[in-house]
Enzyme design. Structure first.
Site: not given
Ligand code: NAD
Length: 428
Positions: A71, A95, A107, A191
């Site tokens: 996955k 994970k 991946k 998440t």
């Molecule tokens: P997203 O794109 O929806 O949101 C990212 C947020 O981070 C935005 O608000 C952006 O403005 C902010 N941001 C970016 N750079 C920044 C900085 N330097 N300082 C402060 N804020 C900053 O992304 P997401 O889906 O919420 O994912 C966030 C993290 O979680 C990533 O690391 C992603 O890999 C991880 N993640 C996401 C999921 C998921 O289901 N969406 C699952 C597992 C892990």
């Protein structure tokens, strides 16, 4: 002091080696688990809109499938490398194992920049990717999903190509589909909610009442917004969030000591999770430099934006009142900063446990798609709570019993389960 730039695969292998030592794994187990079991690298020729043909490089890496079908997402990125894909596939194995879902780790990626490609060209890349690898992936072998710069639309093109090749309807071939086309209700919340299910359990263990806690959150995107909503529902107060300002290419923190209001903040937030500074100021928020999310006087920090944000430089800014860090983002803490957090005795919920709600819900999507029968949202989120809570309890119990750091305990459980599955199958 500047920290070194690492190769992700070398980091993943170094983390594995440390835990292999703790677990006393033999040489064969180490050799098998520190490398992907299979990897594919291939060319995807695409007829571009101007009539020329451009050849893109695609990858799929299957790190380990002893516990179930692989996955993992597919990333479209101009700087994609096989080593990044290898590292991410290994992290997917751990994970899935730590939350005890019957899946392995994979991946995929394509070296490309969707910003410079038309919709038709992107569709051709998706279909070409599936044509090159369709014999090696599928609902019972390896199930892709969206990731960096890939969306539900990309997943549907890939599904359609797979179904033309294999003559049938196989909605369980891929996840991240829209609701109504085989997607699961609850995936949007999964998440962020998963992060808070683990925070809730950690607070019970620390004997802290959630209504007596304040949190500061980095990021205001999908993970952060749903984490904040559930954290507020369990009684906590969020006093600071930070986000990236696209036009200024800098981050800002938004603080309201009486607690942020999600209704008012989301009404002034764009599609990318960026908050309008002028409007926030009018609504009574203090606007601070982005880094200040980490120095707030709170009990809980939730980094939910990017990797490498808690570094040797910023870790010193963490307020003495902080008791708990829940890593919503992937890899937000560098190894050097992690050591400082460990030494300070702050309770850490590591990324591959805290943010595993997403992959757990993708697994639920796979199950529903394979049955072609779909659950109500409450049922999905209820099952998610059960899965995340029991994963958290298993890790925290091991950490307590063996007096080890939560991150190490999570790795010990995950790697131990995968090694056991390899032994049970007679591979090692
Ligand atoms: P997203 O794109 O929806 O949101 C990212 C947020 O981070 C935005 O608000 C952006 O403005 C902010 N941001 C970016 N750079 C920044 C900085 N330097 N300082 C402060 N804020 C900053 O992304 P997401 O889906 O919420 O994912 C966030 C993290 O979680 C990533 O690391 C992603 O890999 C991880 N993640 C996401 C999921 C998921 O289901 N969406 C699952 C597992 C892990």
């Amino acid at each position: 002091m500047r920290e070194k730039a690492y190769n992700s695969f070398q980091i993943a292998q170094a983390q594995f080696d440390k835990v292999a030592e703790l677990l006393g794994l033999d040489a064969a187990a180490r050799e098998l688990l520190r490398n992907p079991i299979r990897e594919y690298s291939f060319s995807i020729p695409v007829r571009m809109d101007d009539g020329s043909v451009k050849v893109f490089r695609g990858f799929r890496v299957q790190h380990n499938d002893a516990r179930g079908p692989g996955k993992g997402g597919i990333r479209f990125h101009p700087q994609e490398t096989i080593d990044t894909v290898r590292a991410l596939s290994m992290w997917m194995t751990w994970k899935c194992a730590v939350v005890d879902i019957p899946l392995g780790g994979s991946k995929g990626g394509v070296i490309c920049d969707p910003h410079n490609l038309s919709q038709r060209e992107q569709e051709q890349i998706c279909r070409g990717w599936v044509r090159q690898i369709s014999r090696e992936i599928g609902p019972i072998t390896d199930v892709p999903a969206p990731d960096v710069m890939t969306s539900a639309q990309h997943m549907l093109w890939m599904l359609d190509e797979y179904e033309w090749i294999h003559h049938g309807r196989f909605p369980g071939f891929i996840t991240g589909k829209p609701v109504g086309m085989g997607g699961s209700l609850g995936r949007t919340e999964a998440t962020g909610y998963g992060v808070i299910f683990t925070v809730r359990e950690a607070l019970k263990e620390l004997r802290i009442d959630p209504s007596a806690t304040r949190a500061s959150v980095q990021g205001f995107g999908n993970v952060a917004q749903y984490a904040i909503r559930l954290f507020q529902q369990i009684g906590g107060k969020v006093i600071c969030v930070s986000c990236w300002d696209q036009s200024e290419q800098i981050s800002y923190a938004f603080r309201k000591l009486t607690g942020i209001d999600m209704g008012e903040l989301t009404s002034i937030t764009d599609h990318f999770g960026g908050i309008d500074k002028t409007k926030a100021k009018q609504l009574g928020y203090e606007i601070l430099p982005g880094d200040e999310w980490i120095s707030q006087d709170v009990e809980i920090l939730i980094p939910a934006a990017m990797e490498n944000q808690i570094t040797l430089e910023t870790v010193a800014m963490i307020h003495p009142n902080v008791r708990l860090i829940a890593e919503g983002a992937n890899g937000p803490t560098t190894p050097e900063a992690d050591k400082v957090i460990h030494d300070r005795g702050i309770f850490m919920i590591p990324d591959f446990l805290a943010n595993a709600g997403g992959v757990t819900c993708s697994y639920f999507e796979q199950v529903q798609s394979n049955m072609n029968y779909y659950w109500e949202k409450d049922e999905v989120l209820g099952k998610l709570d059960v899965q995340m809570t029991s994963a958290f309890l298993a890790v925290s119990e091991l950490a307590r019993k063996q007096k080890i750091y939560m991150r190490d305990a999570a790795y010990v459980i995950a790697i131990g389960r995968v090694a056991q599955a390899c032994r049970d199958r007679g591979w090692i």
